[in-house]
Structures are given as structure tokens and as C-alpha cells.
Design an enzyme around this catalytic site. Structure first.
Site, short mmCIF file in Angstrom:
data_model
loop_
_atom_site.label_atom_id
_atom_site.label_comp_id
_atom_site.label_asym_id
_atom_site.label_seq_id
_atom_site.Cartn_x
_atom_site.Cartn_y
_atom_site.Cartn_z
N SER A 64 -14.53 45.27 2.86
CA SER A 64 -14.58 46.41 1.94
C SER A 64 -15.79 47.29 2.10
O SER A 64 -15.84 48.40 1.55
CB SER A 64 -14.51 45.90 0.49
OG SER A 64 -13.19 45.54 0.19
N LYS A 67 -15.18 50.79 3.04
CA LYS A 67 -14.58 51.76 2.10
C LYS A 67 -15.45 52.99 1.84
O LYS A 67 -14.96 54.12 1.91
CB LYS A 67 -14.23 51.05 0.80
CG LYS A 67 -13.12 49.99 0.96
CD LYS A 67 -12.94 49.19 -0.31
CE LYS A 67 -11.79 48.18 -0.20
NZ LYS A 67 -11.66 47.33 -1.41
N TYR A 189 -5.97 50.77 7.33
CA TYR A 189 -6.89 50.14 6.35
C TYR A 189 -7.24 48.73 6.79
O TYR A 189 -8.40 48.33 6.78
CB TYR A 189 -6.23 50.13 4.98
CG TYR A 189 -6.94 49.21 4.00
CD1 TYR A 189 -6.41 47.97 3.68
CD2 TYR A 189 -8.18 49.57 3.46
CE1 TYR A 189 -7.06 47.10 2.81
CE2 TYR A 189 -8.84 48.71 2.60
CZ TYR A 189 -8.29 47.47 2.28
OH TYR A 189 -8.96 46.61 1.44
N TYR A 241 -17.38 46.38 -7.97
CA TYR A 241 -16.18 46.12 -8.77
C TYR A 241 -16.52 45.71 -10.21
O TYR A 241 -17.31 46.39 -10.85
CB TYR A 241 -15.31 45.04 -8.11
CG TYR A 241 -15.06 45.28 -6.64
CD1 TYR A 241 -15.55 44.41 -5.68
CD2 TYR A 241 -14.35 46.39 -6.21
CE1 TYR A 241 -15.33 44.64 -4.33
CE2 TYR A 241 -14.13 46.62 -4.86
CZ TYR A 241 -14.63 45.74 -3.93
OH TYR A 241 -14.41 45.96 -2.58
N VAL A 259 -15.55 40.90 1.51
CA VAL A 259 -15.20 39.46 1.47
C VAL A 259 -15.56 38.77 2.78
O VAL A 259 -15.48 37.55 2.88
CB VAL A 259 -13.71 39.25 1.15
CG1 VAL A 259 -13.39 39.61 -0.28
CG2 VAL A 259 -12.81 40.00 2.11
O1 DON Z 1 -8.00 44.27 1.35
C1 DON Z 1 -8.60 43.22 1.22
O2 DON Z 1 -8.37 42.43 0.36
C2 DON Z 1 -9.80 42.98 2.17
N1 DON Z 1 -9.47 43.55 3.46
C3 DON Z 1 -11.04 43.60 1.64
C4 DON Z 1 -11.42 43.10 0.26
C5 DON Z 1 -12.91 43.06 0.03
O3 DON Z 1 -13.72 43.04 0.95
C6 DON Z 1 -13.39 43.00 -1.39
N2 DON Z 1 -14.80 43.17 -1.48
N3 DON Z 1 -15.57 42.33 -1.86
#
Ligand code: DON
Length: 607
Positions: A64, A67, A189, A241, A259
Site C-alpha cells: 500500500s 498508493k 493495482y 487507516y 502489509v
Molecule cells: O490490496 C491489498 O490488500 C494489498 N495489496 C495492500 C494492502 C496494504 O498494504 C494495507 N496497508 N497496510
């Protein structure tokens, strides 16, 4: 010597290594293969110096943290209005994978949650999903300062298991947020989340945001400056978040987590921070990463709402042209006038990054000095940059002072975009623009001439031979002999008259009309002006003291008329009239004493 920053980061890593909380992400199977002990911290300065500690070479997927950079790319490609119609900028207070859509428009609440990020991936420029992907990876690479690639195994793992994100993508298509093929945007994405980085890359990406969109090492502009604060604002309110509120309250830096175990934190104008530790808390944020940022913020006072310096720090030394006159050799009348009035020319040395609070203080101090001021020289040599609003206020003040017949000029800003840009773009259209000089000497000479102009002193444009300082006091009969011996010569504007190092030809020059600059060569091939001479002044006279080579270059600033006297003629005349040599040497000694006094003044002023 090891930098104390490096020592601190090493000790911080050691302290954090003992933290055992958190779990590896497993909803993307490939992520569960990470080594939970991995831990690295990097910090990058605004001139691109990177401090790193721990497993800083260890690569991982950005997830993320991609983003904000893709959001930035969408803003740059499609403009603020278009993007904010598709994606909001409000914190959701929900988890990263929540389906937080505006109930009326279906637009995701912000670009940091998955729904918002999937939407922004579809907004970057490019006629096909492939072209859009090329745009995304090129933009992320510009922020990192190197070409980035993806981890194919993680990309495949996420694409095969990302059912929730697929549902979100179809919802976005349903609400008209994604115009094209939603699955194609979703694959982009997934790719952006699978980009491979190490914690130094993260710190450089964060530093590029901290540096107004310019990569601090490559100098490449990754983002137009006007979008940087928008990206940072969304990171500050949404980047962590449903932990964003506590994060801003306790740590206080625009940030973004992933993550994969990464975190970036941005301190505008100061640092970029990148951290990697794959064990996550229940909200999907790196446990050690959060603690590292907490300790960095507390130990280095990095909270964005912490007061950064005093406005008064914008202004350093204040002194006058009485202490530091120009290096021009004025005529005696000009000198006596300047000795009486030069304190009305004020030098103000500005410091650091000039924002509104600093410029308010500087202008207030200038207003306090007005009763005894004819002009201000704002020496910007130690200024790093100036904000648009501060530049606008400074231009307004400059015009108001001009209305009171007080000049405000700048020195030492040539070629410095961080200062020239906003000074130029915020000057009112009716304004002729600001006046700037390459160095303080040129600036103060301009102010002296302006002051002399008030006194009509500067109108001295031609002198008689007997008015020349070196010939002062000669009995008429001797002056007549010199007049017979001299040869008159005219030099064109810009014509070199003497050159440093050339063998002395025995000539002494007396200026009848015009001005010349005395220049000394610098190591880099440039020249530094050390004096400007006008009517009645002489140069090349060191020949009289036996100097064999010219010690400086002399250039005609305009059309110059000179009398030239050969040293051999002086020897010949002085043989029968020793008073000639005595008077010349007396005047030369007096002139050198005055030059020494002024040099001492300058040294004291600069000290
Ligand atoms: O879309 C997803 O769930 C992961 N590719 C990214 C989520 C993420 O990194 C949340 N941040 N902490």
C-alpha cells in the site's frame, strides 16, 4: 568520525530488535514467506544523504505504500478536479480493505484505502492498461531514483487470491468510478503493490515528497510541486487507516504503511524515512515500524505541529555601507559625502527557508529602520528557499518602500531557482521587477551611486589632469611637465586595458572620463571584481614601486579616456625635479593607507 545520526539509528535498531509482537501477512500467501526478524531503517536528508541500519539491502514488496505515489501520478496526469470527483480525500476510519464508498456517488472516501487506490490506478494517463502500467512504474521509479521492478511471485499470489479487491473493482465500475475494464485496472493495482523496494528506496521516495517533488539525489522532478501538499495531507489523515488519528496524535508525520512490512514517514523540507519490519499489527501496520517512527519523532522532535524555529531566525546580521562600502575608489568629494551618508544603506543577511512568519519579521525590522534608510540590500546567500506567499509579501513590501523612495535590492540569488522562481512569479504585473546583483559589492555600489545621485556627486564625469589623486599637490610647473609627457588614449566599453600576470610595460594610467573594473582571477576561471575606478583615479601605479607583473585585470566598463604616463619619463623628469617622485609616492602611500583602512572595515563587517 561516524555521524551521530548513524549511531542513533544503529542503537534504535538494536532496541527494536527485541520487540516480538505482530504477525506476518498471510492473506497474500507469498507474503508469509518473509523472515519475521528482518528490520531496517533508513533516513534521507534534503541533499540526498542516506543513513541506513539493519537489513537495508533486503527487498520486499511495497504494497500500500505505492498508493500515495500512484495518487500523485493521477493528480499530475488528470488534474485535481477530475481525480477528486472520482476519489474523495476524507479519512474513513475503517480498515484498509473496507468498502468505504460515498453513498451518493459511489466514490471511495480516500485514495489510501484499497477502493481508492484501485480507482486511482485507473486514472493515470495511458490509452491502454499496458501504457498505464508503464506510466505507474516509471513514476514510482522517479520517486525512488532508480528503475524499479516487481516480484512476480507476489503479484501472481495476490492476483490469484484477491477476490475482495475484485469485488471492489466491479463496485467501482458499477458506480462509474472506473470507466474502462475494471479487471485490467485491478491487475495494475496488484502490480503496483508487488513493486520490489528496500528501505533506502522507501526513504528516498519519502524524501522526494519532503523535497517538494524533486528527488534529492537525481534532481529529477517526480511530481509538480503544487500536488505535494495534497498527497502529504491525505497521507497525514488517511495513510495509517483506522490508526491515522492516533498516529498523527502521537507521532505527527505524514506516513503510509504496507502489509509487506514497510512504512514511510515524511517531514516536509527536512527528512524522508523508510522502515521495513514484516510483522504487522491487527490494522496491517508494521509493529516495529510504528515504534521506530514514534521514537524518531520523540527523540528528534519531528512532529509536524512542533514549532520549527523562531521567525527571527530568518534574519542574521544587519550592518551598513558605512561599515562595508563598495570597493570602488570614489573621488575625495564622493568619499566625504559617502562617509557622512553611507549608513543609510542597510545590508540585511537572510537565513534558512523564508516562510510568511520569517518574512513578516524581516519586513517589520526594515520598517523600524526606515527613518535613516535610503536603500536595503537583502543578502540571500544563506537562504535555502522562499515560499510563494513570503515572496509575494516581500514584493509588496519592496513596492511600498519604493513608494517612499527607499530601494530594496537583492544580492546573490543568481541562478537559484528556489528563490528566483517565486520572487519573479509573484511580482505584480505593473512592477518592473526586482533588482538583483551577483555580489554585495555590486549591490552596495549601485546603492552608493543612488545616494550620490541625490547629492549630484555622481555627475562628476570628467576631470583635469591636475585633479587626479596621484598628482595632487604637484607645483604647476611640474604638472606642466607631466602634461607634456602623457599620451591620451581612449578605450571602448568592455576593452581589456591590463591583464593579470602580463609583464608591466611601465605605464601608469590616469582616468580622465569613464569607469574601469579591477578584477582578480578566481580558481574556477571566473573573476572577482575588487574595485571600480572613476574619473581622477589611477591604476597600474604599482610599477612605481618596482612591480614587474600586473597583479590584476583592468576592463573598461564604458568608454574610458585615460592619460598614460611612462615610468621611464617619470624617472627622467624626477632626475631634475625630485619633488615629482616625492609627491607621487606620498599620494600613493596615502591612497594605499586608505585602501588598507577600507579592507579592514570590510573584514570587520564580514566578521
Ligand atoms: O490490496 C491489498 O490488500 C494489498 N495489496 C495492500 C494492502 C496494504 O498494504 C494495507 N496497508 N497496510
Amino acid at each position: 568520525m561516524q555521524s551521530p545520526i548513524q549511531v542513533y539509528l544503529d542503537s534504535l535498531r538494536t532496541r527494536l530488535a527485541s520487540m516480538q509482537g505482530g504477525e506476518l501477512a498471510n492473506y497474500i500467501p507469498e507474503l508469509s514467506k518473509a523472515d519475521p526478524s528482518w528490520l531496517s531503517i533508513s533516513l534521507v536528508t534534503m541533499d540526498g544523504v542516506a543513513y541506513s541500519t539493519g537489513d537495508s539491502e533486503q527487498q520486499f514488496t511495497i504494497q500500500s505504500i505505492s498508493k500515495p505515489f500512484v495518487f500523485a501520478t493521477a493528480l499530475a496526469d488528470r488534474g485535481v478536479d477530475f481525480v477528486t470527483r472520482k476519489v474523495g480525500v476524507e479519512p474513513s476510519g475503517d480498515a484498509f480493505n473496507s468498502i468505504s464508498l460515498n453513498p451518493k456517488t459511489g466514490a471511495p472516501l480516500n485514495p489510501m484505502i484499497n477502493a481508492g487506490a484501485i480507482a486511482t490506478a485507473s486514472l493515470v494517463s495511458g490509452g491502454t492498461p499496458e501504457a498505464q502500467w508503464e506510466r505507474i512504474i516509471a513514476s514510482m521509479s522517479a520517486f525512488a531514483g532508480r528503475e524499479l521492478g516487481i516480484d512476480a511471485a507476489v503479484y501472481r499470489s495476490e492476483s490469484e487470491t484477491g477476490f475482495r479487491n475484485r469485488a471492489i473493482a466491479w463496485m467501482l465500475k458499477n458506480f462509474g468510478i472506473i470507466d474502462g475494464e475494471p479487471m485490467a485496472s485491478l491487475e495494475n493495482y496488484f502490480r503496483q503493490c508487488s513493486v520490489l523496494v528496500d528501505c533506502r528506496d522507501l526513504a528516498y521516495m519519502a524524501a522526494t515528497l519532503a523535497n517538494g517533488g524533486l528527488h534529492p539525489l537525481t534532481g529529477e522532478r517526480a511530481l509538480p510541486v503544487e500536488h505535494v501538499e495534497r498527497v502529504l495531507s491525505v497521507m497525514a489523515t488517511c495513510g495509517m487507516y483506522d490508526f491515522a488519528g492516533s498516529w498523527l496524535y502521537e507521532i505527527g508525520m505524514p506516513a503510509k504503511s504496507g502489509v509487506g512490512g514497510g512504512i514511510i514517514a515524511v517531514l516536509p523540507g527536512r527528512f524522508g524515512i523508510g522502515i521495513f519490519s514484516p510483522r504487522l499489527d491487527a490494522k496491517g501496520n508494521s509493529v516495529r515500524g510504528i515504534e521506530a517512527c514514534r521514537q524518531l519523532s520523540q527523540d528528534f522532535g519531528l512532529h509536524v505541529f512542533r514549532r520549527a524555529g523562531e521567525p527571527a531566525m530568518a534574519l542574521g546580521r544587519v550592518y551598513t555601507a558605512a561599515e562595508a562600502p563598495s570597493k570602488r575608489q570614489p573621488t575625495p568629494d564622493m568619499r566625504s559625502y559617502l562617509n557622512e551618508h553611507a549608513q543609510r544603506i542597510k545590508y540585511l543577511c537572510l537565513h534558512g527557508y523564508i516562510a510568511v512568519d520569517g518574512v513578516e519579521y524581516v519586513i517589520r525590522r526594515m520598517i523600524d529602520m526606515v527613518p535613516d534608510t535610503a536603500s536595503f540590500i537583502l543578502d540571500m546567500h544563506q537562504v535555502d528557499g522562499i515560499s510563494e506567499s513570503a515572496a509575494r509579501l516581500l514584493n509588496e513590501a519592496r513596492l511600498r518602500f519604493a513608494g517612499d523612495d527607499i530601494a530594496v535590492v537583492f544580492s546573490r540569488i543568481h541562478g537559484r531557482h528556489a528563490i528566483e522562481h517565486f520572487l519573479s512569479t509573484t511580482a505584480p504585473k505593473t512592477d518592473h521587477g526586482y533588482l538583483s546583483f551577483e555580489d554585495n559589492d555590486l549591490a552596495v555600489e549601485w546603492c552608493e551611486n543612488r545616494l550620490l545621485g541625490d547629492s549630484q556627486q555622481a555627475t562628476v564625469i570628467r576631470v583635469a589632469l591636475g585633479d587626479c589623486a596621484l598628482l595632487k599637490g604637484l607645483p604647476p610647473e611640474l604638472l606642466a611637465l607631466v602634461a607634456d609627457a602623457v599620451v591620451k588614449k581612449q578605450f571602448a566599453p568592455g576593452e581589456p586595458i591590463l591583464t593579470t600576470g602580463e609583464a608591466g610595460d611601465g605605464h601608469v594610467f590616469f582616468i580622465e572620463q569613464g569607469y574601469v573594473s579591477i578584477l582578480v582571477p578566481l580558481d574556477d576561471g571566473a573573476h572577482q571584481r575588487i574595485a571600480t575606478l572613476g574619473p581622477g583615479m589611477s591604476f597600474g601605479e604599482m610599477i612605481l614601486l618596482g612591480q614587474s607583473k600586473r597583479s590584476a585585470t583592468v576592463i573598461a566598463d564604458c568608454q574610458v579616456n585615460c592619460w598614460i604616463l611612462d615610468a621611464d619619463d617619470i624617472d627622467h623628469l624626477a632626475h631634475d625635479a625630485p619633488m615629482l617622485r616625492i609627491t607621487l609616492l606620498e599620494n600613493l602611500s596615502r591612497d594605499m593607507a586608505e585602501k588598507l583602512r577600507r579592507a579592514t572595515q570590510w573584514i570587520a563587517a564580514l566578521a
